[in-house]
Design a protein around this motif. Structure first.
Motif, PDB file in Angstrom:
ATOM      1  N   LYS A 136      28.257   6.789  -1.457  1.00 25.26           N
ATOM      2  CA  LYS A 136      26.969   6.562  -2.110  1.00 25.26           C
ATOM      3  C   LYS A 136      26.915   5.156  -2.693  1.00 25.26           C
ATOM      4  CE  LYS A 136      25.124  11.110  -3.290  1.00 25.26           C
ATOM      5  NZ  LYS A 136      24.650  11.993  -4.390  1.00 25.26           N
ATOM      6  N   SER A 153      22.532  17.537  -3.685  1.00 25.75           N
ATOM      7  CA  SER A 153      21.941  16.247  -3.341  1.00 25.75           C
ATOM      8  C   SER A 153      22.692  15.540  -2.211  1.00 25.75           C
ATOM      9  CB  SER A 153      21.914  15.334  -4.574  1.00 25.75           C
ATOM     10  OG  SER A 153      23.233  15.074  -5.029  1.00 25.75           O
ATOM     11  N   PRO A 155      23.777  15.746   1.985  1.00 26.45           N
ATOM     12  CA  PRO A 155      23.538  16.426   3.267  1.00 26.45           C
ATOM     13  C   PRO A 155      24.812  17.092   3.774  1.00 26.45           C
ATOM     14  CG  PRO A 155      23.711  14.050   3.601  1.00 26.45           C
ATOM     15  CD  PRO A 155      23.713  14.279   2.110  1.00 26.45           C
ATOM     16  N   ILE A 307      19.146  10.583   9.310  1.00 22.32           N
ATOM     17  CA  ILE A 307      19.315   9.860   8.042  1.00 22.32           C
ATOM     18  C   ILE A 307      19.403   8.359   8.313  1.00 22.32           C
ATOM     19  CG2 ILE A 307      20.886   9.434   6.111  1.00 22.32           C
ATOM     20  CD1 ILE A 307      21.671  12.413   6.279  1.00 22.32           C
ATOM     21  N   VAL A 312      14.824  11.246   7.259  1.00 17.26           N
ATOM     22  CA  VAL A 312      15.100  12.302   6.281  1.00 17.26           C
ATOM     23  C   VAL A 312      14.806  11.773   4.883  1.00 17.26           C
ATOM     24  CG1 VAL A 312      16.866  13.796   5.275  1.00 17.26           C
ATOM     25  CG2 VAL A 312      16.851  13.375   7.743  1.00 17.26           C
ATOM     26  N   LYS A 313      13.893  12.420   4.202  1.00 21.04           N
ATOM     27  CA  LYS A 313      13.517  11.990   2.854  1.00 21.04           C
ATOM     28  C   LYS A 313      14.251  12.766   1.770  1.00 21.04           C
ATOM     29  CE  LYS A 313      10.562   9.204   4.695  1.00 21.04           C
ATOM     30  NZ  LYS A 313      10.874   7.772   4.766  1.00 21.04           N
ATOM     31  N   ARG A 314      14.646  13.987   2.109  1.00 23.65           N
ATOM     32  CA  ARG A 314      15.310  14.837   1.126  1.00 23.65           C
ATOM     33  C   ARG A 314      16.533  15.487   1.754  1.00 23.65           C
ATOM     34  NH1 ARG A 314      12.566  20.145  -1.792  1.00 23.65           N
ATOM     35  NH2 ARG A 314      14.353  20.709  -3.082  1.00 23.65           N
ATOM     36  N   TYR A 315      17.677  15.345   1.107  1.00 19.20           N
ATOM     37  CA  TYR A 315      18.914  15.917   1.634  1.00 19.20           C
ATOM     38  C   TYR A 315      19.000  17.406   1.307  1.00 19.20           C
ATOM     39  CZ  TYR A 315      20.297  11.021   2.035  1.00 19.20           C
ATOM     40  OH  TYR A 315      20.356   9.697   2.353  1.00 19.20           O
ATOM     41  N   ASN A 316      19.613  18.151   2.210  1.00 18.40           N
ATOM     42  CA  ASN A 316      19.776  19.574   1.958  1.00 18.40           C
ATOM     43  C   ASN A 316      21.041  20.094   2.635  1.00 18.40           C
ATOM     44  OD1 ASN A 316      18.782  19.314   4.599  1.00 18.40           O
ATOM     45  ND2 ASN A 316      17.839  21.321   4.558  1.00 18.40           N
TER      46      ASN A 316
END
Length: 335
Positions: A136, A153, A155, A307, A312-316
């Motif tokens: 990160k 938070s 992926p 990504i 991809v706007k939101r990780y899951n």
């Protein structure tokens, strides 16, 4: 004579940036300029190298994969699916085999460096907190697979091990077993804990008392030693079946029974987990829970490329369901 991107730009009468965009199929180039560049490339017999594409796009075209074990057929199946998907999408796979016992904040894997790879897939990590913090900070795209903690938070792609443990136990209960021993995996792994939780839930639901013995490792030797000790101490009396946390433990269990003239499944049933290659070739064939390794590999690779492309706007976290594979090692308890 060998030509380069600068020669193409000069012959086409356009900028190097325009040539770079054409090489990388950018949609922002005017069609007239695109055709000039393509014609110049054809006349010069210029084929852009991977290095040129990388220079033009700011990407390496390489995806890194970190793994600490290549002997596990579940992981190797996932690896095969990853490689196939990346190859189909124009990416190379760089494999790094690591010893996680030596990983710390000052000793991060080689691939965790900017400009080495476009992104990383990390399979069955133990040091995931260290990895997450470092990646990160460096803004390197990554996806965790078969990870040991839940990170809302981050992926990741995991298997529903709770369901797998529950289904394995339900299979034995539906055959008529009531006293079922569970040999769990090392508590370090989320998968071990989830499988045990599924076992306990199924046993409680059926009104049966759970009984768990912890294994120090996912190994044949561990399963063998545990059962040999239980037999020598006469602590298996009354148990009609065993649910082992993975196939290697289960195969060690069956081997110990064979050496003690205890028949599987005639005297006691055994079910494993993972559906390793050995599970179908062992005798008796091992009833087990099959993890969707190919699907996990493909989804993980697909998620990472999305990504990288900014799609991809939101990780899951994607959780996949396992399936039960019934073979010869389980049967109704002997009357």
């Amino acid at each position: 004579m060998k030509y380069n991107i600068y020669d193409v730009a000069k012959k086409a009468g356009v900028s190097i940036v325009t040539v770079s965009k054409v090489i990388n199929n950018s949609q922002t180039v005017r069609e007239g300029n695109r055709q000039k560049v393509l014609q110049a490339m054809k006349e010069l017999n210029y084929n852009p190298s991977a290095a040129a594409r990388s220079l033009a796009s700011g990407r390496t075209g390489v995806i890194g994969l970190l793994i600490d074990n290549l002997t596990d057929s579940f992981l190797s199946s996932a690896l095969g699916a990853i490689n196939e998907y990346l190859e189909d999408n124009g990416y190379f796979l760089a494999l790094s085999l690591i010893n996680e016992s030596k990983i710390n904040n000052d000793n991060i894997p080689f691939l965790f460096q900017q400009d080495r790879v476009d992104g990383l897939l990390i399979v069955s990590p133990v040091c995931e907190d260290t990895y997450i913090l470092d990646l990160k900070g460096k803004k390197i795209p990554f996806v965790l697979m078969d990870n040991q903690k839940f990170h809302p938070s981050v992926p990741s792609v995991i298997v529903n091990n709770y369901k797998g443990g529950y289904d394995a136990t339900r299979h034995l209960l539906e055959l008529g077993h009531k006293k079922i021993l569970h040999i769990s995996g090392p508590g370090l792994y989320m998968s071990s804990n989830d499988r045990e939780a599924g076992y306990r839930a199924a046993m409680t639901e059926a009104g049966c008392a759970p009984y768990v013995i912890n294994s120090s490792s996912f190994s044949i030797e561990s399963g063998y030693k545990i059962v040999k000790q239980l037999i020598s101490e006469n602590k298996l009396s009354g148990f009609t079946s065993i649910f082992a946390a993975d196939d290697y433990i289960a195969l060690g269990v069956i081997d110990a029974f064979k050496n003690s003239s205890i028949k599987v499944p005639g005297d006691i049933s055994v079910i494993g987990y993972d559906d390793q290659e050995l599970a179908s070739s062992f005798h008796p064939g091992l009833t087990t829970i099959r993890q969707p390794a190919d699907e996990m590999g493909r989804i993980g690779a697909e998620m990472l490329l999305k990504i990288i492309k900014g799609e991809v706007k939101r990780y899951n976290t994607i959780k996949l369901d396992p399936d039960i594979v019934i073979r010869e090692s389980t049967a109704a308890p002997k009357q």
